[in-house]
Design an enzyme around this catalytic site. Structure first.
Site, PDB file in Angstrom:
ATOM      1  CG  HIS A 221      91.575  81.109  22.439  1.00 29.76           C
ATOM      2  ND1 HIS A 221      92.021  81.334  21.154  1.00 29.76           N
ATOM      3  CD2 HIS A 221      90.470  80.333  22.320  1.00 29.76           C
ATOM      4  CE1 HIS A 221      91.213  80.728  20.299  1.00 29.76           C
ATOM      5  NE2 HIS A 221      90.267  80.103  20.974  1.00 29.76           N
TER       6      HIS A 221
ATOM      7  CG  ASP B 280      88.083  76.576  22.124  1.00 32.61           C
ATOM      8  OD1 ASP B 280      88.515  77.737  21.959  1.00 32.61           O
ATOM      9  OD2 ASP B 280      87.973  75.758  21.192  1.00 32.61           O
TER      10      ASP B 280
ATOM     11  CG  HIS C 188      93.269  76.588  19.849  1.00 33.31           C
ATOM     12  ND1 HIS C 188      92.752  76.265  21.087  1.00 33.31           N
ATOM     13  CD2 HIS C 188      92.256  77.180  19.170  1.00 33.31           C
ATOM     14  CE1 HIS C 188      91.481  76.610  21.140  1.00 33.31           C
ATOM     15  NE2 HIS C 188      91.153  77.187  19.998  1.00 33.31           N
TER      16      HIS C 188
ATOM     17  NE  ARG D 164      92.101  78.633   9.891  1.00 35.26           N
ATOM     18  CZ  ARG D 164      92.238  77.296  10.015  1.00 35.26           C
ATOM     19  NH1 ARG D 164      92.846  76.606   9.080  1.00 35.26           N
ATOM     20  NH2 ARG D 164      91.750  76.675  11.063  1.00 35.26           N
TER      21      ARG D 164
HETATM   22  C1  GA4 Z   1      86.957  81.343  22.786  1.00 35.66           C
HETATM   23  C2  GA4 Z   1      86.149  80.151  22.256  1.00 35.66           C
HETATM   24  C3  GA4 Z   1      84.877  80.564  21.520  1.00 35.66           C
HETATM   25  O1  GA4 Z   1      85.223  81.097  20.235  1.00 35.66           O
HETATM   26  C4  GA4 Z   1      84.089  81.641  22.318  1.00 35.66           C
HETATM   27  C5  GA4 Z   1      84.996  82.850  22.445  1.00 35.66           C
HETATM   28  C6  GA4 Z   1      84.410  84.089  23.138  1.00 35.66           C
HETATM   29  C7  GA4 Z   1      83.882  85.106  22.114  1.00 35.66           C
HETATM   30  O2  GA4 Z   1      84.483  85.282  21.047  1.00 35.66           O
HETATM   31  O3  GA4 Z   1      82.885  85.769  22.431  1.00 35.66           O
HETATM   32  C8  GA4 Z   1      85.548  84.651  24.028  1.00 35.66           C
HETATM   33  C9  GA4 Z   1      86.674  83.562  24.002  1.00 35.66           C
HETATM   34  C10 GA4 Z   1      85.990  82.341  23.447  1.00 35.66           C
HETATM   35  C11 GA4 Z   1      87.277  83.284  25.406  1.00 35.66           C
HETATM   36  C12 GA4 Z   1      87.451  84.535  26.295  1.00 35.66           C
HETATM   37  C13 GA4 Z   1      86.359  85.596  26.066  1.00 35.66           C
HETATM   38  C14 GA4 Z   1      85.125  84.928  25.475  1.00 35.66           C
HETATM   39  C15 GA4 Z   1      86.118  86.020  23.668  1.00 35.66           C
HETATM   40  C16 GA4 Z   1      86.801  86.442  24.917  1.00 35.66           C
HETATM   41  C17 GA4 Z   1      87.742  87.365  24.977  1.00 35.66           C
HETATM   42  C18 GA4 Z   1      82.741  81.891  21.679  1.00 35.66           C
HETATM   43  C19 GA4 Z   1      84.015  81.251  23.751  1.00 35.66           C
HETATM   44  O4  GA4 Z   1      83.119  80.656  24.291  1.00 35.66           O
HETATM   45  O5  GA4 Z   1      85.134  81.701  24.414  1.00 35.66           O
END
Ligand code: GA4
Length: 352
Positions: free
Chosen positions: A223, A225, A280, A291
């Site tokens: 994904h 960020d 990443h 980890r």
């Molecule tokens: C990815 C980056 C951060 O960890 C996060 C994640 C969020 C979550 O885990 O609630 C998301 C993910 C993240 C991107 C797409 C959506 C939202 C899970 C998911 C499937 C906290 C964020 O802001 O986006």
């Protein structure tokens, strides 16, 4: 505009400063050089490592101790801090649309009021937990602001604070996450992770992932960020991989004393595509150790418009048009949470 210099800006391949081509930036070096190097790293990889940062070792160690302490608790106790919807304790489920990973985590809003509330469900000593977390978050927020000011300088922006003020804003919507990946051996899973669901086993091996024996599993699927910048720190257990612009997965050797910086989708949009967010993932390789990583995701206030400032478009000669229609961080977040982890969220805002 950044003037091309004859010397390589990123010391890739230099044994002392890089490992496996991960660009490394020494924050104690000459400011103008550092700012150029950061801009270059944001353009080429959307990813770099910073060394000689000013976050005290003690602040990191205390945060690590609190997190280790939390994850070592019995599952029923941990679940009291969950489910992560989106904040709190989560196990294997990521987001709301069916994504799964081989991990457990805590996800927290990075402001002190909500932290102290949440801490009550996380720790037996909530005031210590929230003060330790606050110290860590404040230190990495400062690091984000320093880096964003260096970026503005490297781009010769008139307003040095043009990006950093989005994060120093008291209304910023940043969050903090600690991920805990079980070691890659089944015996440990039975003991430590007794809530393991064998039916989900098939999700852990994908044909796209290089397997180590049959044991490589997806800790956190690929994904980008969504925020502006992410500051990542992990213990000494590997697993993080970044995707290069030409599509290669590059393993990032862990470095517990330093920080990794990731460009997020919002920075890509703010820079009108001149920076690109880094894809990443974390694979549970053949490690026998757990980890643990902690990430600070730097996001602006919900009503902040994410659009390239005019000066940015002036320096990007080739693209005078906006690649994305303007959107607020709040609007973007809504889309983010309606999609899957691996989706390209910015595509929904592309101008045609
Ligand atoms: C990815 C980056 C951060 O960890 C996060 C994640 C969020 C979550 O885990 O609630 C998301 C993910 C993240 C991107 C797409 C959506 C939202 C899970 C998911 C499937 C906290 C964020 O802001 O986006």
């Amino acid at each position: 505009m950044v003037v091309a210099t004859p010397t390589p800006l990123l010391r890739r391949g230099n044994k002392k400063n890089t490992a496996f081509g991960v660009p490394t930036i020494d924050l104690s070096e000459d400011k103008s050089k550092v700012s150029e190097m950061i801009v270059k790293a944001c353009e080429e990889y959307g990813f770099f490592k910073v060394v000689n940062h000013s976050v005290p070792k003690k602040v990191i160690a205390r945060m690590e101790r609190e997190a280790v302490d939390f994850f070592s608790r019995p599952i029923l106790q941990k679940q009291r801090a969950g489910p992560a919807a989106p904040f709190g304790y989560g196990c294997k489920n990521i987001g709301f649309n069916g994504d799964k990973g081989d991990l457990e985590y805590i996800l927290l809003e990075a402001n002190s009021t909500s932290l102290s509330q949440r801490a009550k469900t996380i720790s037996n000593d909530p005031s210590t937990f929230s003060s330790v977390t606050n110290d860590y978050v404040s230190a990495v927020r400062k690091l984000v602001c320093d880096i964003l000011e260096l970026v503005a300088e490297g781009l010769w922006m008139e307003d040095k604070f043009i990006f950093s003020k989005l994060i120093s804003d008291t209304q910023n919507d940043s969050c903090f996450r600690v991920n805990h990946y079980p070691p890659n051996n089944h015996h440990h899973e039975e003991v430590f992770n007794n809530h393991w669901d064998p039916e989900e086993e098939r999700l852990h091996i994908s044909p796209f992932i290089p397997t180590v024996g049959s044991k490589s599993r997806v800790g956190f699927g690929e994904h980008t960020d969504p925020q502006i910048l992410t500051i990542l720190r992990s213990n000494d257990v590997s697993g993080l991989q970044i995707c290069s612009h030409d599509g290669f997965w590059i393993p990032v050797p862990p470095d517990p004393n330093e920080f990794f910086v990731l460009v997020g989708d919002s920075f890509q949009a703010l820079m009108n595509g001149r920076f690109t967010s880094v894809r990443h993932r974390v694979l549970a390789m053949n490690s026998w150790k757990t980890r643990m990583s902690m990430m600070y995701f730097a996001a602006p206030a919900l009503d902040t418009w994410i659009t390239a400032p005019p000066q940015i478009n002036n320096i990007i000669i080739s693209t005078s048009n906006n690649m994305y229609r303007p959107f607020t961080w709040g609007e973007f977040k809504q889309i983010v949470y309606s999609l899957r982890l691996a989706d390209c969220r910015l595509d929904y805002f592309k101008n045609h």
